[in-house]
Design a protein around this motif. Structure first.
Motif, short mmCIF file in Angstrom:
data_model
loop_
_atom_site.label_atom_id
_atom_site.label_comp_id
_atom_site.label_asym_id
_atom_site.label_seq_id
_atom_site.Cartn_x
_atom_site.Cartn_y
_atom_site.Cartn_z
N GLY A 112 6.44 -65.04 12.28
CA GLY A 112 6.25 -64.28 11.90
C GLY A 112 6.47 -63.17 12.52
O GLY A 112 6.38 -61.97 13.06
N TYR A 113 5.82 -63.91 14.12
CA TYR A 113 5.52 -62.54 15.26
C TYR A 113 6.40 -62.44 16.01
O TYR A 113 6.66 -61.38 16.22
CB TYR A 113 4.19 -63.28 15.99
N GLY A 168 0.22 -58.81 6.26
CA GLY A 168 1.21 -59.51 6.62
C GLY A 168 2.04 -59.04 8.38
O GLY A 168 2.68 -59.61 8.28
N GLY A 169 1.78 -57.67 8.36
CA GLY A 169 1.86 -56.89 10.08
C GLY A 169 1.32 -57.71 11.20
O GLY A 169 1.03 -59.14 11.31
N GLU A 225 5.14 -50.21 7.13
CA GLU A 225 4.59 -50.10 8.67
C GLU A 225 4.16 -51.60 8.90
O GLU A 225 3.85 -52.95 8.77
CB GLU A 225 2.63 -50.04 7.87
N PHE A 226 4.93 -52.73 10.21
CA PHE A 226 5.11 -54.21 10.49
C PHE A 226 3.98 -53.58 11.11
O PHE A 226 3.44 -55.57 12.14
CB PHE A 226 6.27 -54.48 10.83
N VAL A 275 8.75 -62.37 4.98
CA VAL A 275 8.05 -62.77 6.20
C VAL A 275 6.28 -62.46 5.76
O VAL A 275 5.51 -62.97 6.72
CB VAL A 275 8.77 -62.70 7.48
N ARG A 276 6.49 -61.04 6.73
CA ARG A 276 4.86 -60.98 5.73
C ARG A 276 3.91 -60.87 5.03
O ARG A 276 2.79 -61.66 5.08
CB ARG A 276 4.90 -59.01 5.74
#
Length: 236
Positions: free
Chosen positions: A173-174, A129-130, A123-124, A224-225
């Motif tokens: 991350g975004y 961390g999404g 679930e990104f 990254v998350r």
């Protein structure tokens, strides 16, 4: 204005009919009217009715959502007039709650209720961390400083003025997660926000994103998350 007496009611129904048309590839654009004021009543309401709702009844998350309110289309003068009213209400009501706590509570609720428990790491958007971690974090910062900003990226620019390393972490991350979102939605022709399990699907996604294999991609994806969720500072 009430019911069909509102002059925009007919136009609203026509927009709904057009956007909900079933095409060979699926519904053009599903519309959800449950988020309109009070969750019931006519599709279109007067500007006065909207302002009255936000001034008297809106919950904390609805005031948070106004942080990103903007004029999109239609009569620009009318849009700017409504935004001016909403802006005043936003400034007035953002202090009615402990917004950092309210935003954190809503974030947890979304993660608890919307994440697939069988495959949470996929679930990104709503998972740990999404994308919502970044969006809500930026909105909390903007609200604390009395600044409305529709763009998450411009919000990150504002965050960078006082927290440059955190802004760097969240921006990295975004961008990475939005790239995943673009590829997944293009491949599936749907507004899904999760990476499906299955080696074949993850192999294809990794290749589309420029990674040599799924393991390399998943390692970077998880890293990254983790950095986003843990607010790990990085220098750009």
């Amino acid at each position: 204005a009430h019911g069909h007496d509102h002059p925009a009611a007919g136009a609203g129904r026509e927009v709904n009919r057009y956007m909900g048309e079933i095409l060979p590839t699926g519904i053009l654009f599903p519309m959800d009217f449950r988020l309109r004021p009070n969750g019931e009543g006519p599709i279109c309401q007067s500007p006065e009715a909207y302002l009255k709702y936000y001034r008297e009844k809106a919950q904390a998350w609805e005031i948070q959502a106004l942080t990103r309110a903007r004029f999109a289309a239609g009569d620009e003068a009318a849009g700017e007039e409504l935004l001016a009213g909403l802006d005043a209400i936003w400034h007035e009501r953002r202090g009615a709650w402990d917004m950092p706590r309210e935003i954190a509570r809503m974030r947890k609720r979304i993660e608890d209720e919307r994440v697939n428990a069988k495959y949470p790491e996929g679930e990104f958007k709503t998972g740990s961390g999404g994308l919502i971690d970044v969006e809500f974090g930026v909105q909390a910062h903007l609200m604390a400083h009395g600044r409305r900003e529709p763009s998450t990226l411009r919000g990150l620019d504002f965050l960078a003025e006082t927290h440059p390393e955190l802004a760097c972490t969240w921006r990295e991350g975004y961008h990475f997660l939005r790239r995943i979102e673009a590829v997944v939605r293009a491949n599936q022709n749907d507004s899904v926000s999760q990476i499906k399990p299955g080696k074949g699907k993850r192999d294809r996604l990794a290749r589309h994103l420029g990674f040599p294999d799924r393991d390399t991609f998943l390692a970077e994806y998880n890293a990254v998350r983790a950095r986003v969720r843990e607010d790990q500072p990085r220098s750009c």
